[in-house]
Design a protein around this motif. Structure first.
Motif, short mmCIF file in Angstrom:
data_model
loop_
_atom_site.label_atom_id
_atom_site.label_comp_id
_atom_site.label_asym_id
_atom_site.label_seq_id
_atom_site.Cartn_x
_atom_site.Cartn_y
_atom_site.Cartn_z
N THR A 175 38.88 -7.83 31.27
CA THR A 175 40.10 -8.44 30.73
C THR A 175 41.28 -7.49 30.92
N PRO A 176 42.50 -8.00 30.80
CA PRO A 176 43.67 -7.12 30.87
C PRO A 176 43.63 -6.02 29.81
N LYS A 177 42.99 -6.28 28.68
CA LYS A 177 42.91 -5.26 27.63
C LYS A 177 42.06 -4.07 28.07
N HIS A 178 41.03 -4.29 28.90
CA HIS A 178 40.25 -3.18 29.43
C HIS A 178 41.15 -2.26 30.25
N ALA A 179 42.00 -2.87 31.08
CA ALA A 179 42.92 -2.09 31.90
C ALA A 179 43.91 -1.34 31.01
N GLN A 180 44.44 -2.00 30.01
CA GLN A 180 45.40 -1.36 29.11
C GLN A 180 44.76 -0.19 28.37
N LEU A 181 43.50 -0.35 27.97
CA LEU A 181 42.79 0.71 27.24
C LEU A 181 42.64 1.95 28.10
N ILE A 182 42.20 1.77 29.35
CA ILE A 182 41.99 2.91 30.25
C ILE A 182 43.32 3.59 30.56
N MET A 183 44.36 2.81 30.81
CA MET A 183 45.66 3.40 31.13
C MET A 183 46.28 4.08 29.91
N LEU A 184 45.99 3.58 28.72
CA LEU A 184 46.44 4.27 27.52
C LEU A 184 45.77 5.64 27.41
N ALA A 185 44.47 5.69 27.69
CA ALA A 185 43.75 6.97 27.65
C ALA A 185 44.36 7.97 28.62
N ALA A 186 44.75 7.48 29.80
CA ALA A 186 45.33 8.38 30.82
C ALA A 186 46.74 8.82 30.47
N SER A 187 47.37 8.17 29.53
CA SER A 187 48.78 8.44 29.25
C SER A 187 49.03 9.70 28.43
N TYR A 188 48.02 10.22 27.75
CA TYR A 188 48.23 11.40 26.91
C TYR A 188 48.40 12.65 27.77
N PRO A 189 49.37 13.48 27.46
CA PRO A 189 49.62 14.68 28.29
C PRO A 189 48.42 15.61 28.37
N GLN A 190 47.62 15.69 27.29
CA GLN A 190 46.49 16.61 27.29
C GLN A 190 45.28 16.08 28.07
N VAL A 191 45.31 14.79 28.41
CA VAL A 191 44.20 14.22 29.19
C VAL A 191 44.34 14.65 30.64
N GLU A 192 43.29 15.25 31.16
CA GLU A 192 43.30 15.80 32.52
C GLU A 192 42.81 14.79 33.54
N ARG A 193 41.77 14.02 33.18
CA ARG A 193 41.20 13.00 34.03
C ARG A 193 40.55 11.91 33.18
N VAL A 194 40.49 10.71 33.73
CA VAL A 194 39.70 9.62 33.16
C VAL A 194 38.80 9.11 34.28
N PHE A 195 37.49 9.24 34.12
CA PHE A 195 36.54 8.84 35.15
C PHE A 195 36.09 7.40 34.93
N VAL A 196 36.12 6.61 36.02
CA VAL A 196 35.67 5.22 35.98
C VAL A 196 34.88 4.91 37.24
N ASN A 197 34.20 3.79 37.24
CA ASN A 197 33.51 3.33 38.44
C ASN A 197 34.53 3.02 39.53
N PRO A 198 34.21 3.26 40.81
CA PRO A 198 35.16 2.97 41.90
C PRO A 198 35.68 1.54 41.87
N ALA A 199 34.85 0.57 41.48
CA ALA A 199 35.30 -0.82 41.43
C ALA A 199 36.37 -1.01 40.36
N ILE A 200 36.24 -0.29 39.25
CA ILE A 200 37.25 -0.38 38.19
C ILE A 200 38.55 0.27 38.65
N LYS A 201 38.44 1.39 39.32
CA LYS A 201 39.65 2.03 39.86
C LYS A 201 40.36 1.09 40.83
#
Length: 350
Positions: A175-201
């Protein structure tokens, strides 16, 4: 009288340190796998908080645990005792869970593995998660009820991939909320990487229409179709923690992603004729930073709760320096202690 007492105290400190170093030397000489040593520790080392080494080769001193339940999260797989982390990691998870509810409308996070009480190699499942700066978040939304201990052990996370179709996101689940959740995680300055399956990327590359400045942090990797993996940077000023190389510039929707959709990443290694099988290397304490021997041997926190439940329940006292509860209750049996608290307001990362 003061001087003799000081001399006595200094002598005692020297004796304790000397004894610890002797034990550490003994541990180094022992060929026991490091995962066995660290996996046996039910409580953290009561030492100043430090992440020693690299994400996939190190340990954690002064770790704290996220409570089993919070207003916007529930921890899964309690029997693994992997809800420990650096205080900055725990704080980030809690802040992320609140933000996900408020900004995305996500009903709550189901938390997977973070780290063992003293970090180090795990008995199963991960190469990283060793220094308390990694955390797995399920892609399954939290149900609007408190899960039982047995449910947390038995429920499976939901894969985002379509069955019998190579590296394709299932549109009936995603769902679009899955995408929003992952992109929210990546938005924090202290987050260095967010790992996902290649299909999700790829799905994010193809469909994300919001700010793409943090999309490069979202990195494709094997697995990770049931959960995503948040990795934060080494704490500012840390001299004992080794950062990962910087994420390449751009959004990552390039040849590096296309490579995952070729045969090369999935091809079995070819064996040369008469080639002898290579024995897998066993990581021992000697392979980790030297400080990890002292972390392994460090004293565990002593608390009334810990004394009450003994070895059956894994409960630690609050960390005075951070003000974060260290209740991780997961009894050895089927039912955890009944008095695992639901926390009030929690500190958040800045």
């Amino acid at each position: 009288m003061v001087a003799p007492l000081r001399r006595c105290g200094s002598a005692l400190l020297a004796f304790v340190l000397g004894t610890s170093l002797l034990i550490a030397d003994s541990a180094y000489a022992d060929g026991t796998p490091a995962k066995t040593l660290f996996g046996a520790k039910a409580l953290p080392a009561e030492m100043p908080t430090n992440s020693y080494g690299f994400y996939a080769k190190g340990c954690l001193a002064g770790g704290v645990a996220i409570p089993t339940d919070g207003p916007t999260w529930q921890a899964m797989r309690l029997s693994r005792n992997r809800r420990w982390g650096h205080p900055q990691m725990i704080s980030l998870i809690e802040r992320f869970s609140h933000d996900a509810a408020e900004k995305v409308g996500w009903p709550g996070l189901l938390l997977g593995d973070i780290s063992q009480p003293r970090g180090g190699p795990m008995l199963s499942g991960h190469a990283s998660h060793q220094i308390g700066l990694d955390a797995d978040i399920w892609l399954t939304p939290m149900p609007q009820r408190t899960l039982s201990y047995r449910e947390r052990e038995d429920i499976s996370a939901t894969s985002m991939l379509q069955k019998n179709k190579f590296l394709t996101v299932d549109r009936s689940i995603w769902t679009p909320k899955h995408a929003q959740l992952i992109m929210l995680a990546a938005s924090y300055p202290q987050v260095e990487r967010v790992f996902v399956n290649p299909a999700i990327k790829k799905k994010l590359c193809d469909t994300w229409t919001g700010d793409r400045s943090n999309l490069g942090k979202v990195r494709p990797i094997y697995g990770h179709d049931y959960h995503f993996h948040i990795r934060i940077k080494c704490p500012a000023g840390s001299t004992t923690c080794k950062d990962q190389a910087a994420v390449p510039e751009g959004d990552g929707c390039d040849k590096s992603l296309a490579w995952w959709f070729t045969d090369e990443p999935w091809a079995k290694p070819t064996k040369k004729p008469n080639e002898k099988p290579v024995k897998p290397k066993v990581t021992t304490l000697a392979d980790l930073p030297k400080a990890c021997a002292l972390v392994l041997d460090g004293p565990a926190p002593v608390s009334e709760a810990a004394a009450t439940f003994g070895g059956g329940a894994r409960v630690a006292a609050p960390a005075p320096a951070e003000g974060i509860e260290q209740v991780i209750g997961a009894a050895a049996g089927d039912v955890p202690p009944a008095d695992i608290p639901v926390p009030a307001a929690r500190p958040t990362a800045q």
